[in-house]
Scaffold this motif. Structure first.
Motif, PDB file in Angstrom:
ATOM      1  N   LEU A   1       0.829  -1.190   0.000  1.00 27.97           N
ATOM      2  CA  LEU A   1       0.000   0.000   0.000  1.00 27.97           C
ATOM      3  C   LEU A   1       0.865   1.241   0.000  1.00 27.97           C
ATOM      4  O   LEU A   1       2.010   1.214   0.444  1.00 27.97           O
ATOM      5  N   GLY A   2       0.303   2.307  -0.525  1.00 29.59           N
ATOM      6  CA  GLY A   2       1.016   3.570  -0.574  1.00 29.59           C
ATOM      7  C   GLY A   2       1.088   4.221   0.794  1.00 29.59           C
ATOM      8  O   GLY A   2       0.276   3.938   1.681  1.00 29.59           O
ATOM      9  N   GLY A   3       2.048   5.090   0.937  1.00 34.68           N
ATOM     10  CA  GLY A   3       2.215   5.797   2.202  1.00 34.68           C
ATOM     11  C   GLY A   3       0.994   6.605   2.581  1.00 34.68           C
ATOM     12  O   GLY A   3       0.629   6.684   3.764  1.00 34.68           O
ATOM     13  N   ASP A   4       0.325   7.195   1.585  1.00 34.08           N
ATOM     14  CA  ASP A   4      -0.861   7.982   1.885  1.00 34.08           C
ATOM     15  C   ASP A   4      -1.982   7.089   2.404  1.00 34.08           C
ATOM     16  O   ASP A   4      -2.700   7.451   3.338  1.00 34.08           O
ATOM     17  N   ALA A   5      -2.135   5.885   1.857  1.00 35.87           N
ATOM     18  CA  ALA A   5      -3.138   4.944   2.360  1.00 35.87           C
ATOM     19  C   ALA A   5      -2.764   4.457   3.756  1.00 35.87           C
ATOM     20  O   ALA A   5      -3.636   4.301   4.621  1.00 35.87           O
ATOM     21  N   PHE A   6      -1.480   4.235   3.986  1.00 33.54           N
ATOM     22  CA  PHE A   6      -1.031   3.771   5.302  1.00 33.54           C
ATOM     23  C   PHE A   6      -1.357   4.795   6.387  1.00 33.54           C
ATOM     24  O   PHE A   6      -1.664   4.423   7.520  1.00 33.54           O
ATOM     25  N   ASN A   7      -1.326   6.075   6.048  1.00 40.42           N
ATOM     26  CA  ASN A   7      -1.651   7.106   7.034  1.00 40.42           C
ATOM     27  C   ASN A   7      -3.052   6.939   7.612  1.00 40.42           C
ATOM     28  O   ASN A   7      -3.332   7.417   8.706  1.00 40.42           O
ATOM     29  N   TYR A   8      -3.944   6.250   6.884  1.00 46.43           N
ATOM     30  CA  TYR A   8      -5.319   6.022   7.349  1.00 46.43           C
ATOM     31  C   TYR A   8      -5.551   4.581   7.790  1.00 46.43           C
ATOM     32  O   TYR A   8      -6.685   4.196   8.072  1.00 46.43           O
ATOM     33  N   PHE A   9      -4.496   3.796   7.874  1.00 50.15           N
ATOM     34  CA  PHE A   9      -4.622   2.374   8.171  1.00 50.15           C
ATOM     35  C   PHE A   9      -5.414   2.107   9.455  1.00 50.15           C
ATOM     36  O   PHE A   9      -6.239   1.190   9.501  1.00 50.15           O
ATOM     37  N   LEU A  10      -5.200   2.884  10.480  1.00 50.26           N
ATOM     38  CA  LEU A  10      -5.889   2.637  11.752  1.00 50.26           C
ATOM     39  C   LEU A  10      -7.381   2.937  11.682  1.00 50.26           C
ATOM     40  O   LEU A  10      -8.135   2.510  12.555  1.00 50.26           O
ATOM     41  N   SER A  11      -7.833   3.629  10.631  1.00 50.39           N
ATOM     42  CA  SER A  11      -9.264   3.885  10.465  1.00 50.39           C
ATOM     43  C   SER A  11      -9.946   2.782   9.650  1.00 50.39           C
ATOM     44  O   SER A  11     -11.163   2.784   9.511  1.00 50.39           O
ATOM     45  N   TRP A  12      -9.170   1.854   9.112  1.00 47.55           N
ATOM     46  CA  TRP A  12      -9.730   0.747   8.351  1.00 47.55           C
ATOM     47  C   TRP A  12     -10.488  -0.180   9.291  1.00 47.55           C
ATOM     48  O   TRP A  12     -10.281  -0.168  10.510  1.00 47.55           O
ATOM     49  N   ARG A  13     -11.321  -1.031   8.721  1.00 53.49           N
ATOM     50  CA  ARG A  13     -12.048  -2.004   9.520  1.00 53.49           C
ATOM     51  C   ARG A  13     -11.080  -3.109   9.950  1.00 53.49           C
ATOM     52  O   ARG A  13     -10.434  -3.740   9.113  1.00 53.49           O
ATOM     53  N   HIS A  14     -10.958  -3.297  11.247  1.00 51.95           N
ATOM     54  CA  HIS A  14     -10.110  -4.336  11.851  1.00 51.95           C
ATOM     55  C   HIS A  14      -8.654  -4.286  11.392  1.00 51.95           C
ATOM     56  O   HIS A  14      -8.100  -5.297  10.926  1.00 51.95           O
ATOM     57  N   PRO A  15      -7.997  -3.149  11.534  1.00 54.31           N
ATOM     58  CA  PRO A  15      -6.613  -3.060  11.058  1.00 54.31           C
ATOM     59  C   PRO A  15      -5.669  -4.033  11.759  1.00 54.31           C
ATOM     60  O   PRO A  15      -4.751  -4.559  11.122  1.00 54.31           O
ATOM     61  N   THR A  16      -5.887  -4.291  13.046  1.00 54.63           N
ATOM     62  CA  THR A  16      -4.981  -5.218  13.741  1.00 54.63           C
ATOM     63  C   THR A  16      -5.150  -6.645  13.216  1.00 54.63           C
ATOM     64  O   THR A  16      -4.180  -7.395  13.156  1.00 54.63           O
ATOM     65  N   ASN A  17      -6.365  -6.999  12.818  1.00 57.27           N
ATOM     66  CA  ASN A  17      -6.566  -8.324  12.214  1.00 57.27           C
ATOM     67  C   ASN A  17      -5.865  -8.418  10.862  1.00 57.27           C
ATOM     68  O   ASN A  17      -5.298  -9.456  10.528  1.00 57.27           O
ATOM     69  N   ILE A  18      -5.927  -7.333  10.093  1.00 56.70           N
ATOM     70  CA  ILE A  18      -5.226  -7.310   8.797  1.00 56.70           C
ATOM     71  C   ILE A  18      -3.731  -7.527   9.021  1.00 56.70           C
ATOM     72  O   ILE A  18      -3.098  -8.333   8.342  1.00 56.70           O
ATOM     73  N   LEU A  19      -3.199  -6.836  10.007  1.00 57.19           N
ATOM     74  CA  LEU A  19      -1.761  -6.940  10.283  1.00 57.19           C
ATOM     75  C   LEU A  19      -1.388  -8.326  10.790  1.00 57.19           C
ATOM     76  O   LEU A  19      -0.294  -8.812  10.517  1.00 57.19           O
ATOM     77  N   LYS A  20      -2.283  -8.998  11.484  1.00 55.37           N
ATOM     78  CA  LYS A  20      -2.007 -10.371  11.922  1.00 55.37           C
ATOM     79  C   LYS A  20      -1.944 -11.329  10.743  1.00 55.37           C
ATOM     80  O   LYS A  20      -1.190 -12.296  10.753  1.00 55.37           O
ATOM     81  N   LEU A  21      -2.760 -11.057   9.714  1.00 55.44           N
ATOM     82  CA  LEU A  21      -2.854 -11.957   8.568  1.00 55.44           C
ATOM     83  C   LEU A  21      -1.787 -11.710   7.503  1.00 55.44           C
ATOM     84  O   LEU A  21      -1.518 -12.588   6.683  1.00 55.44           O
ATOM     85  N   ALA A  22      -1.225 -10.509   7.487  1.00 58.26           N
ATOM     86  CA  ALA A  22      -0.292 -10.147   6.419  1.00 58.26           C
ATOM     87  C   ALA A  22       0.779  -9.209   6.933  1.00 58.26           C
ATOM     88  O   ALA A  22       0.606  -8.524   7.939  1.00 58.26           O
ATOM     89  N   ASN A  23       1.886  -9.188   6.224  1.00 55.12           N
ATOM     90  CA  ASN A  23       2.892  -8.160   6.428  1.00 55.12           C
ATOM     91  C   ASN A  23       2.500  -6.981   5.546  1.00 55.12           C
ATOM     92  O   ASN A  23       1.947  -7.169   4.470  1.00 55.12           O
ATOM     93  N   LEU A  24       2.764  -5.786   5.998  1.00 57.31           N
ATOM     94  CA  LEU A  24       2.487  -4.600   5.205  1.00 57.31           C
ATOM     95  C   LEU A  24       3.789  -4.083   4.599  1.00 57.31           C
ATOM     96  O   LEU A  24       4.795  -3.975   5.295  1.00 57.31           O
ATOM     97  N   VAL A  25       3.739  -3.791   3.317  1.00 53.97           N
ATOM     98  CA  VAL A  25       4.859  -3.136   2.649  1.00 53.97           C
ATOM     99  C   VAL A  25       4.336  -1.775   2.228  1.00 53.97           C
ATOM    100  O   VAL A  25       3.452  -1.670   1.378  1.00 53.97           O
ATOM    101  N   VAL A  26       4.845  -0.741   2.864  1.00 53.76           N
ATOM    102  CA  VAL A  26       4.368   0.618   2.644  1.00 53.76           C
ATOM    103  C   VAL A  26       5.315   1.318   1.678  1.00 53.76           C
ATOM    104  O   VAL A  26       6.498   1.487   1.972  1.00 53.76           O
ATOM    105  N   MET A  27       4.776   1.703   0.504  1.00 54.32           N
ATOM    106  CA  MET A  27       5.569   2.398  -0.502  1.00 54.32           C
ATOM    107  C   MET A  27       5.657   3.876  -0.121  1.00 54.32           C
ATOM    108  O   MET A  27       4.646   4.548  -0.037  1.00 54.32           O
ATOM    109  N   LYS A  28       6.858   4.330   0.090  1.00 54.91           N
ATOM    110  CA  LYS A  28       7.086   5.731   0.431  1.00 54.91           C
ATOM    111  C   LYS A  28       7.641   6.462  -0.777  1.00 54.91           C
ATOM    112  O   LYS A  28       8.690   6.105  -1.295  1.00 54.91           O
ATOM    113  N   ARG A  29       6.904   7.487  -1.206  1.00 60.33           N
ATOM    114  CA  ARG A  29       7.405   8.323  -2.300  1.00 60.33           C
ATOM    115  C   ARG A  29       8.279   9.416  -1.710  1.00 60.33           C
ATOM    116  O   ARG A  29       8.034   9.901  -0.610  1.00 60.33           O
ATOM    117  N   PRO A  30       9.280   9.836  -2.458  1.00 63.54           N
ATOM    118  CA  PRO A  30      10.145  10.926  -1.989  1.00 63.54           C
ATOM    119  C   PRO A  30       9.328  12.200  -1.755  1.00 63.54           C
ATOM    120  O   PRO A  30       8.355  12.458  -2.458  1.00 63.54           O
TER     121      PRO A  30
END
Length: 116
Positions: free
Chosen positions: A9-38
């Motif tokens: 996911l992009g860095g801008d999407a990651f900034n809202y990750f905690l507002s997603w539905r069940h973010p901690t469950n998502i993190l338990k199921l997968a690793n997150l790779v956050v693309m950071k643009r310069p």
């Protein structure tokens, strides 16, 4: 499941990750790779910063060793591009050539996606 899953996911999407539905469950199921643009600002949300600090992978090899729960920050292209900007270019009748791989360009053109 015996193989790790990485959610990109992009860095801008990651900034809202905690507002997603069940973010901690998502993190338990997968690793997150956050693309950071310069040129994008650091994470300012203290809760998100704590989550990153607790789960950060310092090397991408850590993603192979974990079925989930790691967050890896990946710096990407030096071009300042975003999907929003690409969609706006297409809607305005411009071609986003050099911003996308050729197969993606062909698909967008064939399907007429994002045209105004």
């Amino acid at each position: 499941r015996d193989r790790p899953i990485c959610m990109l996911l992009g860095g801008d999407a990651f900034n809202y990750f905690l507002s997603w539905r069940h973010p901690t469950n998502i993190l338990k199921l997968a690793n997150l790779v956050v693309m950071k643009r310069p040129g994008h600002a650091a994470i300012e949300d203290p809760a998100l910063r704590r989550l990153l600090d607790a789960h950060r992978a310092t090397d991408n090899s850590e993603l192979r060793d974990s079925l989930g729960g790691r967050i890896y920050l990946q710096t990407v292209t030096q071009l300042e591009i975003s999907s929003t900007q690409i969609r706006a270019l297409i809607a305005a009748g411009h071609c986003p050539r050099y911003l996308l791989p050729e197969p993606v360009l062909r698909l967008l053109e064939a399907e007429g996606l994002y045209r105004g």
